[in-house]
Design a protein around this motif. Structure first.
Motif, PDB file in Angstrom:
ATOM      1  N   ARG A  35       0.086  16.165  42.542  1.00 48.39           N
ATOM      2  CA  ARG A  35       1.361  16.374  42.214  1.00 48.39           C
ATOM      3  C   ARG A  35       2.119  17.462  43.197  1.00 48.39           C
ATOM      4  O   ARG A  35       1.683  18.536  43.519  1.00 48.39           O
ATOM      5  N   LEU A  36       3.390  16.780  43.856  1.00 48.92           N
ATOM      6  CA  LEU A  36       3.917  17.531  44.851  1.00 48.92           C
ATOM      7  C   LEU A  36       5.329  18.201  44.186  1.00 48.92           C
ATOM      8  O   LEU A  36       6.181  17.358  43.938  1.00 48.92           O
ATOM      9  N   LEU A  37       5.329  19.390  44.116  1.00 45.16           N
ATOM     10  CA  LEU A  37       6.733  19.996  43.362  1.00 45.16           C
ATOM     11  C   LEU A  37       7.611  20.690  44.193  1.00 45.16           C
ATOM     12  O   LEU A  37       7.368  21.488  45.125  1.00 45.16           O
ATOM     13  N   GLU A  38       8.748  20.091  44.402  1.00 41.65           N
ATOM     14  CA  GLU A  38       9.938  20.765  45.017  1.00 41.65           C
ATOM     15  C   GLU A  38      11.002  21.109  44.033  1.00 41.65           C
ATOM     16  O   GLU A  38      11.363  20.492  43.130  1.00 41.65           O
ATOM     17  N   ALA A  39      11.545  22.447  44.146  1.00 43.64           N
ATOM     18  CA  ALA A  39      12.657  23.107  43.298  1.00 43.64           C
ATOM     19  C   ALA A  39      13.848  22.508  43.591  1.00 43.64           C
ATOM     20  O   ALA A  39      14.601  22.376  42.666  1.00 43.64           O
ATOM     21  N   GLU A  40      14.235  22.010  44.831  1.00 42.13           N
ATOM     22  CA  GLU A  40      15.480  21.377  45.033  1.00 42.13           C
ATOM     23  C   GLU A  40      15.475  19.967  44.678  1.00 42.13           C
ATOM     24  O   GLU A  40      14.271  19.322  44.380  1.00 42.13           O
ATOM     25  N   GLU A  41      16.385  19.380  44.682  1.00 37.17           N
ATOM     26  CA  GLU A  41      16.670  17.914  44.547  1.00 37.17           C
ATOM     27  C   GLU A  41      16.470  17.121  45.765  1.00 37.17           C
ATOM     28  O   GLU A  41      15.966  15.898  45.513  1.00 37.17           O
ATOM     29  N   THR A  42      15.917  17.615  46.682  1.00 35.24           N
ATOM     30  CA  THR A  42      15.827  16.789  47.788  1.00 35.24           C
ATOM     31  C   THR A  42      14.532  17.562  48.544  1.00 35.24           C
ATOM     32  O   THR A  42      14.468  18.812  48.513  1.00 35.24           O
ATOM     33  N   VAL A  43      13.660  16.742  49.485  1.00 36.85           N
ATOM     34  CA  VAL A  43      12.558  17.162  50.307  1.00 36.85           C
ATOM     35  C   VAL A  43      13.106  18.174  51.445  1.00 36.85           C
ATOM     36  O   VAL A  43      14.294  17.711  51.878  1.00 36.85           O
ATOM     37  N   GLY A  44      12.056  18.737  52.169  1.00 36.06           N
ATOM     38  CA  GLY A  44      12.516  19.016  53.572  1.00 36.06           C
ATOM     39  C   GLY A  44      12.493  20.687  53.861  1.00 36.06           C
ATOM     40  O   GLY A  44      12.111  20.906  54.890  1.00 36.06           O
ATOM     41  N   GLY A  45      12.481  21.256  52.823  1.00 32.30           N
ATOM     42  CA  GLY A  45      12.426  22.695  53.137  1.00 32.30           C
ATOM     43  C   GLY A  45      13.651  23.318  53.988  1.00 32.30           C
ATOM     44  O   GLY A  45      14.737  22.930  53.713  1.00 32.30           O
ATOM     45  N   ARG A  46      13.394  23.756  55.073  1.00 34.20           N
ATOM     46  CA  ARG A  46      14.216  24.203  56.038  1.00 34.20           C
ATOM     47  C   ARG A  46      14.780  22.955  56.798  1.00 34.20           C
ATOM     48  O   ARG A  46      15.970  22.999  57.567  1.00 34.20           O
ATOM     49  N   MET A  47      14.268  21.783  56.691  1.00 32.60           N
ATOM     50  CA  MET A  47      14.906  20.596  57.397  1.00 32.60           C
ATOM     51  C   MET A  47      15.553  19.914  56.521  1.00 32.60           C
ATOM     52  O   MET A  47      14.982  18.732  55.954  1.00 32.60           O
ATOM     53  N   ARG A  48      16.788  20.067  56.260  1.00 31.91           N
ATOM     54  CA  ARG A  48      17.932  19.605  55.481  1.00 31.91           C
ATOM     55  C   ARG A  48      19.083  19.178  56.041  1.00 31.91           C
ATOM     56  O   ARG A  48      19.430  19.869  57.167  1.00 31.91           O
ATOM     57  N   THR A  49      19.769  18.269  55.422  1.00 30.87           N
ATOM     58  CA  THR A  49      21.026  18.020  56.238  1.00 30.87           C
ATOM     59  C   THR A  49      22.000  17.645  55.195  1.00 30.87           C
ATOM     60  O   THR A  49      21.698  16.814  54.104  1.00 30.87           O
ATOM     61  N   ASP A  50      23.255  17.915  55.261  1.00 38.42           N
ATOM     62  CA  ASP A  50      24.370  18.093  54.421  1.00 38.42           C
ATOM     63  C   ASP A  50      25.328  17.121  55.017  1.00 38.42           C
ATOM     64  O   ASP A  50      25.497  16.831  56.227  1.00 38.42           O
ATOM     65  N   ARG A  51      26.290  16.500  54.175  1.00 44.97           N
ATOM     66  CA  ARG A  51      27.348  15.609  54.545  1.00 44.97           C
ATOM     67  C   ARG A  51      28.537  16.386  54.195  1.00 44.97           C
ATOM     68  O   ARG A  51      28.868  16.460  52.824  1.00 44.97           O
ATOM     69  N   ILE A  52      29.422  16.660  54.976  1.00 47.56           N
ATOM     70  CA  ILE A  52      30.701  17.680  54.659  1.00 47.56           C
ATOM     71  C   ILE A  52      32.010  17.047  55.370  1.00 47.56           C
ATOM     72  O   ILE A  52      31.901  16.876  56.781  1.00 47.56           O
TER      73      ILE A  52
END
Length: 416
Positions: A35-52
């Motif tokens: 079981r891989l548990l992630e607190a956020e709704e997406t994976v990546g940790g510091r490797m995340r991307t937003d659309r703004i």
């Protein structure tokens, strides 16, 4: 992805960043229930991307290095639709702009880019010797060398103070997220080797496309997003919503500060903080995919990301990324804007501020002597992995996750 069965598993992994994803993939491949548990709704940790506002904005300026062994092993590069940076930098100095490029990749640079313009013959020779050694010698040899600071290593290589201060210190500060060049020389040589042997790129979908690809390869039911862990228990983990998951082993694959909170007594390194400012400009201030650094170190680096990958803009405007150390206040941001106007020789007052993101613990501090890889075993049934257990890089995070999987398997299946 999402909420599925929360039942018992052989191994629970806390954190779906690069290290946790690598660990999960290797354990699943070995037939272990995970079981891989992630607190956020997406994976990546510091490797995340937003659309703004139609722009693709990574959470902090990041590049993707194709030469990392773990990347070659795990990532489908073609599907990322990578586009390269110029193999070099443009340094803004009090004596004017200085271009510093890899002459072996001349056909890939713009016509206006000249290799190492303004660099003395002595520095060219010293840099050539250093680079040739780092590229040709086995990585194991580089790892085994006596360690020192990067600044000491550059001086020992015969490089002049002038080239260090005008080009190398500004450039490397953006990699290490510190401007004293106190980072381990072992790490510097491995990074230098990787840049010479590979290509620095951006994925079409942003850096978050890399962990998303790794997550998509996991079987259904392994990954649980939106599932924060409150604490570790004798039998597994307790979730923030009060539920408990039992497991024979728990792997903490979070950032180092969160890992220290979950594992009292864990020795964690200091963290490096960086802030990235994103601006939209009506036209590109620099029509080439080149990283710009500042010899006066008013900013770490800046780049017109849409020159690297046009898909980062949804309306045709240019997207400019600028990173600075720490968490600057309004006065410091105003000074950065003035420095950008000088570096790009343009009026930045018309640029639209799009986003500002500060990443705490963006990298672990890596002073010498640096252990390039450390055991992930913390206590019986407890493991910890991440770039803070190896090197502050995607390679370090993935390799640490792989090591955690190996050590967990060795302990769960002794003698196998």
């Amino acid at each position: 992805m999402g909420q599925t069965d929360r039942g018992a598993a052989d191994v629970v992994i806390v954190g779906a960043g690069a290290a946790g994803l690598a660990c999960a993939a290797d354990l699943v491949a070995a037939g272990v229930s995970v079981r891989l548990l992630e607190a956020e709704e997406t994976v990546g940790g510091r490797m995340r991307t937003d659309r703004i506002e139609g722009f693709t904005l990574d959470r902090g300026f990041q590049v993707f290095n194709t030469s990392y062994p773990q990347v070659k092993r795990r990532v489908d590069l073609r599907s990322l639709r990578l586009r390269p940076f110029t193999p070099g930098v443009l340094a803004h100095t009090p004596r004017g702009p200085r271009r510093f490029t890899d002459p072996t990749r001349g056909p890939r640079t713009n016509d206006g880019l000249l290799p190492v313009r303004g660099v003395s013959a002595r520095d060219l020779l010293a840099l050539g010797v250093l680079s040739t050694r780092d590229v040709l010698m086995p990585a194991s040899w580089l790892r085994s060398r006596p360690d020192a600071t990067t600044l000491t290593a550059l001086a020992a290589a015969g490089l002049s103070t002038e080239i260090v201060e005008s080009v190398l210190r500004p450039f490397l500060s953006g990699i290490f997220l510190e401007d004293e060049l106190e980072t381990s020389a072992r790490f510097f040589h491995l990074v230098w080797r990787s840049m010479l042997r590979g290509t620095l790129c951006l994925p079409a979908g942003g850096i978050g496309a890399v962990p998303a690809q790794l997550a998509s390869a996991l079987p259904a039911g392994v990954l649980l997003t939106g599932t924060p862990v409150a604490t570790l228990t004798p039998d597994g983990v307790a979730l923030a919503d009060g539920a408990e998951l039992s497991a024979r082993a728990v792997v903490v694959a979070t950032g180092h500060s969160a890992a220290g909170a979950l594992l009292p007594g864990l020795v964690v390194p200091r963290g490096r903080t960086v802030t990235t400012l994103y601006h939209a400009a009506e036209r590109s201030p620099l029509p080439e995919p080149t990283l710009v650094v500042d010899a006066r170190r008013r900013f770490l680096n800046t780049c017109v990301l849409t020159e690297v990958h046009p898909l980062y803009s949804g309306d045709g405007r240019a997207l400019v990324s600028t990173s600075v150390l720490g968490d600057p206040g309004p006065a410091e941001e105003a000074a950065v804007a003035a420095a950008l106007g000088e570096a790009y020789d343009t009026d930045t007052s018309t640029w639209q501020p799009l986003h500002r993101v500060t990443v705490h613990d963006a990298l672990p501090a890596m002073p010498p002597p640096l252990a390039l890889s450390r055991t992930t075993r913390f206590a019986p049934g407890r493991y910890v992995c991440g770039d803070h257990r190896a090197t502050g890089s995607l390679q370090g995070a993935l390799a640490s996750g792989a090591r955690a999987a190996r050590e967990v398997l060795a302990d769960l299946r002794p003698g196998v």
